[in-house]
Motif scaffolding. Sequence first.
Motif, PDB file in Angstrom:
ATOM      1  N   ALA A 175      -1.078  16.520  -9.180  1.00 11.67           N
ATOM      2  CA  ALA A 175      -1.187  15.607  -8.039  1.00 11.67           C
ATOM      3  C   ALA A 175      -0.690  16.288  -6.771  1.00 11.67           C
ATOM      4  O   ALA A 175       0.295  17.026  -6.805  1.00 11.67           O
ATOM      5  CB  ALA A 175      -0.390  14.336  -8.294  1.00 11.67           C
ATOM      6  N   VAL A 176      -1.409  16.027  -5.680  1.00  3.15           N
ATOM      7  CA  VAL A 176      -1.068  16.603  -4.379  1.00  3.15           C
ATOM      8  C   VAL A 176      -1.181  15.476  -3.351  1.00  3.15           C
ATOM      9  O   VAL A 176      -2.069  14.624  -3.463  1.00  3.15           O
ATOM     10  CB  VAL A 176      -2.077  17.726  -4.018  1.00  3.15           C
ATOM     11  N   THR A 177      -0.286  15.493  -2.365  1.00  3.46           N
ATOM     12  CA  THR A 177      -0.423  14.465  -1.330  1.00  3.46           C
ATOM     13  C   THR A 177      -1.537  14.864  -0.374  1.00  3.46           C
ATOM     14  O   THR A 177      -1.584  15.995   0.112  1.00  3.46           O
ATOM     15  CB  THR A 177       0.881  14.297  -0.537  1.00  3.46           C
TER      16      THR A 177
ATOM     17  N   GLY B 169       0.954  17.826   3.591  1.00  6.08           N
ATOM     18  CA  GLY B 169       2.151  18.612   3.868  1.00  6.08           C
ATOM     19  C   GLY B 169       3.434  17.924   3.461  1.00  6.08           C
ATOM     20  O   GLY B 169       4.522  18.469   3.674  1.00  6.08           O
ATOM     21  N   LEU B 170       3.312  16.745   2.859  1.00  3.86           N
ATOM     22  CA  LEU B 170       4.538  16.035   2.471  1.00  3.86           C
ATOM     23  C   LEU B 170       5.200  16.669   1.256  1.00  3.86           C
ATOM     24  O   LEU B 170       6.409  16.690   1.146  1.00  3.86           O
ATOM     25  CB  LEU B 170       4.220  14.560   2.181  1.00  3.86           C
ATOM     26  N   THR B 171       4.388  17.155   0.351  1.00  2.03           N
ATOM     27  CA  THR B 171       4.981  17.866  -0.782  1.00  2.03           C
ATOM     28  C   THR B 171       5.114  19.327  -0.392  1.00  2.03           C
ATOM     29  O   THR B 171       4.337  19.843   0.395  1.00  2.03           O
ATOM     30  CB  THR B 171       4.106  17.729  -2.040  1.00  2.03           C
ATOM     31  N   GLY B 172       6.094  19.978  -0.964  1.00  2.00           N
ATOM     32  CA  GLY B 172       6.472  21.283  -0.459  1.00  2.00           C
ATOM     33  C   GLY B 172       5.501  22.410  -0.665  1.00  2.00           C
ATOM     34  O   GLY B 172       5.425  23.330   0.145  1.00  2.00           O
ATOM     35  N   GLU B 173       4.703  22.354  -1.721  1.00  2.00           N
ATOM     36  CA  GLU B 173       3.946  23.557  -2.074  1.00  2.00           C
ATOM     37  C   GLU B 173       2.768  23.863  -1.157  1.00  2.00           C
ATOM     38  O   GLU B 173       2.309  24.990  -1.106  1.00  2.00           O
ATOM     39  CB  GLU B 173       3.484  23.506  -3.529  1.00  2.00           C
TER      40      GLU B 173
ATOM     41  N   VAL C 290      -1.499  32.875  -3.561  1.00  2.00           N
ATOM     42  CA  VAL C 290      -0.358  32.040  -3.939  1.00  2.00           C
ATOM     43  C   VAL C 290       0.563  31.960  -2.731  1.00  2.00           C
ATOM     44  O   VAL C 290       0.933  32.985  -2.156  1.00  2.00           O
ATOM     45  CB  VAL C 290       0.395  32.648  -5.144  1.00  2.00           C
ATOM     46  N   ILE C 291       0.909  30.735  -2.340  1.00  2.00           N
ATOM     47  CA  ILE C 291       1.723  30.546  -1.131  1.00  2.00           C
ATOM     48  C   ILE C 291       3.185  30.815  -1.455  1.00  2.00           C
ATOM     49  O   ILE C 291       3.806  30.108  -2.247  1.00  2.00           O
ATOM     50  CB  ILE C 291       1.553  29.116  -0.583  1.00  2.00           C
ATOM     51  N   LEU C 292       3.718  31.857  -0.817  1.00  2.00           N
ATOM     52  CA  LEU C 292       5.116  32.224  -1.055  1.00  2.00           C
ATOM     53  C   LEU C 292       6.059  31.662   0.004  1.00  2.00           C
ATOM     54  O   LEU C 292       7.275  31.696  -0.164  1.00  2.00           O
ATOM     55  CB  LEU C 292       5.270  33.749  -1.053  1.00  2.00           C
ATOM     56  N   SER C 293       5.452  31.176   1.104  1.00  2.00           N
ATOM     57  CA  SER C 293       6.266  30.738   2.237  1.00  2.00           C
ATOM     58  C   SER C 293       7.271  29.678   1.812  1.00  2.00           C
ATOM     59  O   SER C 293       7.044  28.958   0.845  1.00  2.00           O
ATOM     60  CB  SER C 293       5.371  30.134   3.307  1.00  2.00           C
ATOM     61  N   PRO C 294       8.350  29.582   2.605  1.00  2.00           N
ATOM     62  CA  PRO C 294       9.283  28.488   2.311  1.00  2.00           C
ATOM     63  C   PRO C 294       8.546  27.165   2.348  1.00  2.00           C
ATOM     64  O   PRO C 294       7.678  26.950   3.177  1.00  2.00           O
ATOM     65  CB  PRO C 294      10.290  28.576   3.465  1.00  2.00           C
TER      66      PRO C 294
END
Lengths: 161, 287
Positions: free
Chosen positions: B179-181, B222-226, B266-270
Amino acid sequence: MKAIAFLALLVGLVPFQMTLLGLASLGSIRPDLCLIAAILGGLFAGEWKGLALGIVLGFLQNQFSAGDLWLNLIAKGGSGFVAGRVSLYVTNTSTVTALVVVLGLSTLTGALCLLVGLTDEGWTAGFYQARSILLPEAMYNTVVGAGLYWLLARWLPNGSS
Amino acid sequence: MFRVATGTRRVALVLVAILLLVLFLFPQQSHGLLHSLGQPIARIVAFPLWVLAGINQSLQEAWKGYVALGHVYQENQRLRQDIQSLQSQLNGLRESAASSQRLAALLQFKQNVGLETVAAQVIGQDSTNWHRGLVLDKGERDGIRTGMGVIAPSGVVGRVVKITPVSSVILLITDSNNAVTGLIQRTRDEGIVSGTLQGGVRMKYIPLLSAVRERDVVVTSGLTGEFPKGLLIGTVTLVKKPVDNLFQMAEIIPAVDFSKLEEVLVILSPYSLEVPAEGPAQNLQPR
């Protein structure tokens, strides 16, 4: 020679399952070669070797699956063990024995995966998964497993494990 | 010893003698005479001659062909090998060209998206039939951690669920456990985007008063971090407004064709890194 074959099986089976086996998929369903290997290991070599083979293959399979880490380990190990026990109680194991054992254990392990992975959609989703994944996979496993048993029974010398 | 010719023989001898005499004494005339006599005979003989000549030629050609067959066979084999080699080279070049295009697009996307990412190659599928997952060739050693988001130039792919030092397993957004927002780009309504059992994507918990409609673009909220805000998820194909529910639901066709996915980022950013919605979203329009 036997050790090399066993090692090759351990090292090569899971990568094969993840890559080339996709070419043999029917409606995106692939046979579970790790389960088949564990069952055949149990039938040919006894419950303890079947258990060990199933645990190792299940463990390796878990490393490359999005599912729980214990699920395949238990399912494959248990299947190898049960298949080995069946071979003890059946006087003459044959292709038909293998067919029944693979079908039964595929269905059981599939049901276990289904129960563990049930989503909030509940049994509606469960029935859908049973129809679209569990049963087709069990059928595919049965055909491949029985075929491999038939081949191995002719190829391996009697008593070989 | 010498027998005297009598009767018919004698006559024949006389005629032959006369013929020879004429031939020697009047060569020009005799040649013309013979030529005139030979014309119709030559025509008659010509027909079987042609037939036999044809047969002869055929036999000669067949023989030549037979004798030369070994050479022709070898030449044929060599030419076949040449064709195979060239075909292989051609395929290799085509594959290289396609790979270059994909990697160029990925690099362009990586620069545009403005995130710290690591490119990875898809090397396999989930080892069971029970999850919609892919295996990548990069793992913990490359900085990948569990929970990180995975994207492609065409949109959101999924998230990392398992890692080993050299590989990682990702769960696709089409899996029902993922699930993703999401955010409907036009109406700015938020919801939860999750996979379906049928391999599709569905956006749930859309406010009942939302004016969501077909062809609306859904991006990450963008609400969830990943995932940062604005990454394309897909396009709405069907909106369901159940009468006895407080929310709407929308079926979404994912922007990514997962069956043809070969390279991902793969997103490594904070986590929670904000990206302007116009930036990446413009590069992530549905195909």
